[in-house]
Design a protein around this motif. Sequence first.
Motif, PDB file in Angstrom:
ATOM      1  N   VAL A  61       4.378  -5.534  -3.546  1.00  0.00           N
ATOM      2  CA  VAL A  61       3.815  -6.331  -2.451  1.00  0.00           C
ATOM      3  C   VAL A  61       2.386  -5.891  -2.155  1.00  0.00           C
ATOM      4  CG1 VAL A  61       3.999  -6.844   0.000  1.00  0.00           C
ATOM      5  CG2 VAL A  61       6.035  -6.913  -1.427  1.00  0.00           C
ATOM      6  N   VAL A  62       2.149  -4.580  -2.116  1.00  0.00           N
ATOM      7  CA  VAL A  62       0.794  -4.072  -1.879  1.00  0.00           C
ATOM      8  C   VAL A  62      -0.142  -4.537  -2.989  1.00  0.00           C
ATOM      9  CG1 VAL A  62      -0.611  -1.972  -1.784  1.00  0.00           C
ATOM     10  CG2 VAL A  62       1.558  -2.081  -0.546  1.00  0.00           C
ATOM     11  N   LEU A  63       0.328  -4.474  -4.225  1.00  0.00           N
ATOM     12  CA  LEU A  63      -0.475  -4.957  -5.348  1.00  0.00           C
ATOM     13  C   LEU A  63      -0.799  -6.428  -5.200  1.00  0.00           C
ATOM     14  CD1 LEU A  63      -1.697  -4.287  -8.141  1.00  0.00           C
ATOM     15  CD2 LEU A  63       0.506  -4.921  -9.142  1.00  0.00           C
ATOM     16  N   CYS A  64       0.176  -7.206  -4.768  1.00  0.00           N
ATOM     17  CA  CYS A  64      -0.026  -8.641  -4.559  1.00  0.00           C
ATOM     18  C   CYS A  64      -1.084  -8.898  -3.503  1.00  0.00           C
ATOM     19  CB  CYS A  64       1.294  -9.290  -4.168  1.00  0.00           C
ATOM     20  SG  CYS A  64       1.172 -11.039  -3.705  1.00  0.00           S
ATOM     21  N   PHE A  65      -1.025  -8.173  -2.393  1.00  0.00           N
ATOM     22  CA  PHE A  65      -1.997  -8.373  -1.320  1.00  0.00           C
ATOM     23  C   PHE A  65      -3.400  -7.962  -1.751  1.00  0.00           C
ATOM     24  CE2 PHE A  65       1.563  -8.284   1.924  1.00  0.00           C
ATOM     25  CZ  PHE A  65       1.353  -9.595   2.314  1.00  0.00           C
ATOM     26  N   GLN A  66      -3.489  -6.877  -2.473  1.00  0.00           N
ATOM     27  CA  GLN A  66      -4.806  -6.430  -2.929  1.00  0.00           C
ATOM     28  C   GLN A  66      -5.434  -7.459  -3.850  1.00  0.00           C
ATOM     29  OE1 GLN A  66      -4.190  -2.541  -4.672  1.00  0.00           O
ATOM     30  NE2 GLN A  66      -4.797  -1.511  -2.774  1.00  0.00           N
ATOM     31  N   PRO A 118      -4.737 -26.013  10.706  1.00  0.00           N
ATOM     32  CA  PRO A 118      -5.315 -25.181   9.638  1.00  0.00           C
ATOM     33  C   PRO A 118      -6.469 -24.310  10.100  1.00  0.00           C
ATOM     34  CG  PRO A 118      -5.946 -27.481   9.379  1.00  0.00           C
ATOM     35  CD  PRO A 118      -4.894 -27.450  10.446  1.00  0.00           C
ATOM     36  N   ASP A 119      -7.111 -24.678  11.215  1.00  0.00           N
ATOM     37  CA  ASP A 119      -8.269 -23.916  11.702  1.00  0.00           C
ATOM     38  C   ASP A 119      -7.894 -22.902  12.776  1.00  0.00           C
ATOM     39  OD1 ASP A 119      -9.941 -25.403  10.024  1.00  0.00           O
ATOM     40  OD2 ASP A 119     -10.163 -26.993  11.538  1.00  0.00           O
ATOM     41  N   LEU A 120      -6.624 -22.795  13.096  1.00  0.00           N
ATOM     42  CA  LEU A 120      -6.204 -21.861  14.130  1.00  0.00           C
ATOM     43  C   LEU A 120      -6.472 -20.421  13.718  1.00  0.00           C
ATOM     44  CD1 LEU A 120      -4.793 -21.499  16.882  1.00  0.00           C
ATOM     45  CD2 LEU A 120      -2.616 -21.386  15.635  1.00  0.00           C
ATOM     46  N   LEU A 121      -6.194 -20.095  12.452  1.00  0.00           N
ATOM     47  CA  LEU A 121      -6.468 -18.778  11.888  1.00  0.00           C
ATOM     48  C   LEU A 121      -7.232 -18.943  10.588  1.00  0.00           C
ATOM     49  CD1 LEU A 121      -2.963 -17.087  12.380  1.00  0.00           C
ATOM     50  CD2 LEU A 121      -4.977 -16.758  13.810  1.00  0.00           C
ATOM     51  N   THR A 122      -7.813 -17.864  10.123  1.00  0.00           N
ATOM     52  CA  THR A 122      -8.483 -17.901   8.827  1.00  0.00           C
ATOM     53  C   THR A 122      -7.436 -17.965   7.720  1.00  0.00           C
ATOM     54  OG1 THR A 122      -8.503 -15.488   8.604  1.00  0.00           O
ATOM     55  CG2 THR A 122     -10.371 -16.531   9.752  1.00  0.00           C
ATOM     56  N   PRO A 123      -7.789 -18.507   6.566  1.00  0.00           N
ATOM     57  CA  PRO A 123      -6.816 -18.547   5.452  1.00  0.00           C
ATOM     58  C   PRO A 123      -6.258 -17.179   5.101  1.00  0.00           C
ATOM     59  CG  PRO A 123      -8.694 -19.963   4.976  1.00  0.00           C
ATOM     60  CD  PRO A 123      -9.039 -19.219   6.234  1.00  0.00           C
ATOM     61  N   ARG A 124      -7.093 -16.153   5.194  1.00  0.00           N
ATOM     62  CA  ARG A 124      -6.624 -14.800   4.879  1.00  0.00           C
ATOM     63  C   ARG A 124      -5.565 -14.337   5.872  1.00  0.00           C
ATOM     64  NH1 ARG A 124     -10.436  -9.418   4.038  1.00  0.00           N
ATOM     65  NH2 ARG A 124      -8.730  -7.943   3.717  1.00  0.00           N
ATOM     66  N   ASN A 125      -5.771 -14.602   7.153  1.00  0.00           N
ATOM     67  CA  ASN A 125      -4.784 -14.205   8.167  1.00  0.00           C
ATOM     68  C   ASN A 125      -3.492 -15.000   8.028  1.00  0.00           C
ATOM     69  OD1 ASN A 125      -6.459 -12.266   9.301  1.00  0.00           O
ATOM     70  ND2 ASN A 125      -7.335 -13.676  10.797  1.00  0.00           N
ATOM     71  N   TYR A 126      -3.629 -16.290   7.739  1.00  0.00           N
ATOM     72  CA  TYR A 126      -2.429 -17.089   7.495  1.00  0.00           C
ATOM     73  C   TYR A 126      -1.633 -16.518   6.319  1.00  0.00           C
ATOM     74  CZ  TYR A 126      -2.785 -21.159  10.609  1.00  0.00           C
ATOM     75  OH  TYR A 126      -2.769 -22.001  11.693  1.00  0.00           O
ATOM     76  N   ARG A 127      -2.339 -16.212   5.240  1.00  0.00           N
ATOM     77  CA  ARG A 127      -1.674 -15.676   4.053  1.00  0.00           C
ATOM     78  C   ARG A 127      -0.982 -14.351   4.369  1.00  0.00           C
ATOM     79  NH1 ARG A 127      -2.187 -16.287  -1.475  1.00  0.00           N
ATOM     80  NH2 ARG A 127      -3.799 -17.843  -1.148  1.00  0.00           N
ATOM     81  N   THR A 142       3.849 -11.684   4.378  1.00  0.00           N
ATOM     82  CA  THR A 142       4.523 -10.492   4.914  1.00  0.00           C
ATOM     83  C   THR A 142       5.913 -10.835   5.431  1.00  0.00           C
ATOM     84  OG1 THR A 142       2.406  -9.477   5.533  1.00  0.00           O
ATOM     85  CG2 THR A 142       4.391  -8.625   6.588  1.00  0.00           C
ATOM     86  N   THR A 143       6.008 -11.868   6.246  1.00  0.00           N
ATOM     87  CA  THR A 143       7.312 -12.258   6.787  1.00  0.00           C
ATOM     88  C   THR A 143       8.232 -12.780   5.691  1.00  0.00           C
ATOM     89  OG1 THR A 143       6.314 -14.401   7.376  1.00  0.00           O
ATOM     90  CG2 THR A 143       6.464 -12.735   9.105  1.00  0.00           C
ATOM     91  N   TYR A 144       7.672 -13.491   4.723  1.00  0.00           N
ATOM     92  CA  TYR A 144       8.471 -14.040   3.629  1.00  0.00           C
ATOM     93  C   TYR A 144       9.061 -12.933   2.765  1.00  0.00           C
ATOM     94  CZ  TYR A 144       9.433 -16.181  -0.913  1.00  0.00           C
ATOM     95  OH  TYR A 144      10.011 -16.549  -2.099  1.00  0.00           O
ATOM     96  N   TYR A 145       8.227 -11.984   2.350  1.00  0.00           N
ATOM     97  CA  TYR A 145       8.715 -10.895   1.509  1.00  0.00           C
ATOM     98  C   TYR A 145       9.746 -10.037   2.241  1.00  0.00           C
ATOM     99  CZ  TYR A 145       5.214 -11.797  -2.116  1.00  0.00           C
ATOM    100  OH  TYR A 145       4.477 -12.362  -3.120  1.00  0.00           O
TER     101      TYR A 145
END
Length: 280
Positions: free
Chosen positions: A20-25, A212-221, A226-229
């Motif tokens: 998961v850490v590798l995926c996020f990086q 879609p503009d509520l958060l940045t794409p990075r924060n959404y991701r 995180t919750t999905y994994y």
Amino acid sequence: MKKTLRNSLIKLVTPFILLVVLCFQYTDAGDGYLSTALLKLLPILWLILCLKVNNINIINNSKHYYNYYYTKRIGWALVASLAGDLCLVWPENYWCLTSGILCFSVGHLYYIWALGFEPMGLQIFLSYFLPLIVANAIVLSFSLKGPLLILVLVYTLLIMTMLWRSLVLYQHNRLHRHRHQSNHLMASCVLTGALLFTLSDACLSLELFQAPDLLTPRNYRLIVLTTYYLAQLLFTVSTLLVSQSGNGGGGGSGSGGLVVSTYPNRVIPRLFNKNKNKKY
């Protein structure tokens, strides 16, 4: 048994966290769609591999035979989710988006099948989940139209059903936790995983359809993945808790669900289980 369970959890969780850490990086680096897709799939592939090994161990021990079905259905749910993950790497493509929703819908059907429908808990559904489904349908109708709206509404119904079944399972096993502590822990993992899965999909719906503009794409991701994994990890951990407890689980052919029976130290399938006396 506790030592065996602890070792199994360490072997499951440690590589999973590293993947998961590798995926996020990598996704933060934004090096390309194909590579992003492959890295995004690795944590779920690891969970599927662990479930496969766990199923082999269950088959080799006839005392845990019923657990095979629960683990198998969770495994197929992960496979369907894996296909959905691959499709949603390209959510801007209509066909990839709809295919991803269909794959995750199949995954939730397997989760529902694993959890079963006994006890029914219909009052909980009518009191809490049905109003949520109706309210969500009204909100989505403002941003979606046509076949996509129908598909998302069906998906919402499925994930709400999965959350409903996990809540009923948790409440039922909580009543018997003094006799079946491991089953209570399993039900807690399932309920927490279902809640996290629902939160992940709610955030994804905000990103794709509503705000879609509520958060940045990075924060959404970050929130969605995180919750999905975590949700998928908890569903996988639940299979270890069931198999290590020495109880039956997930149902034989034609059955479903994990229900504490009146017999001590057993969790048996009880929904439409016409083959419960069948010799395998």
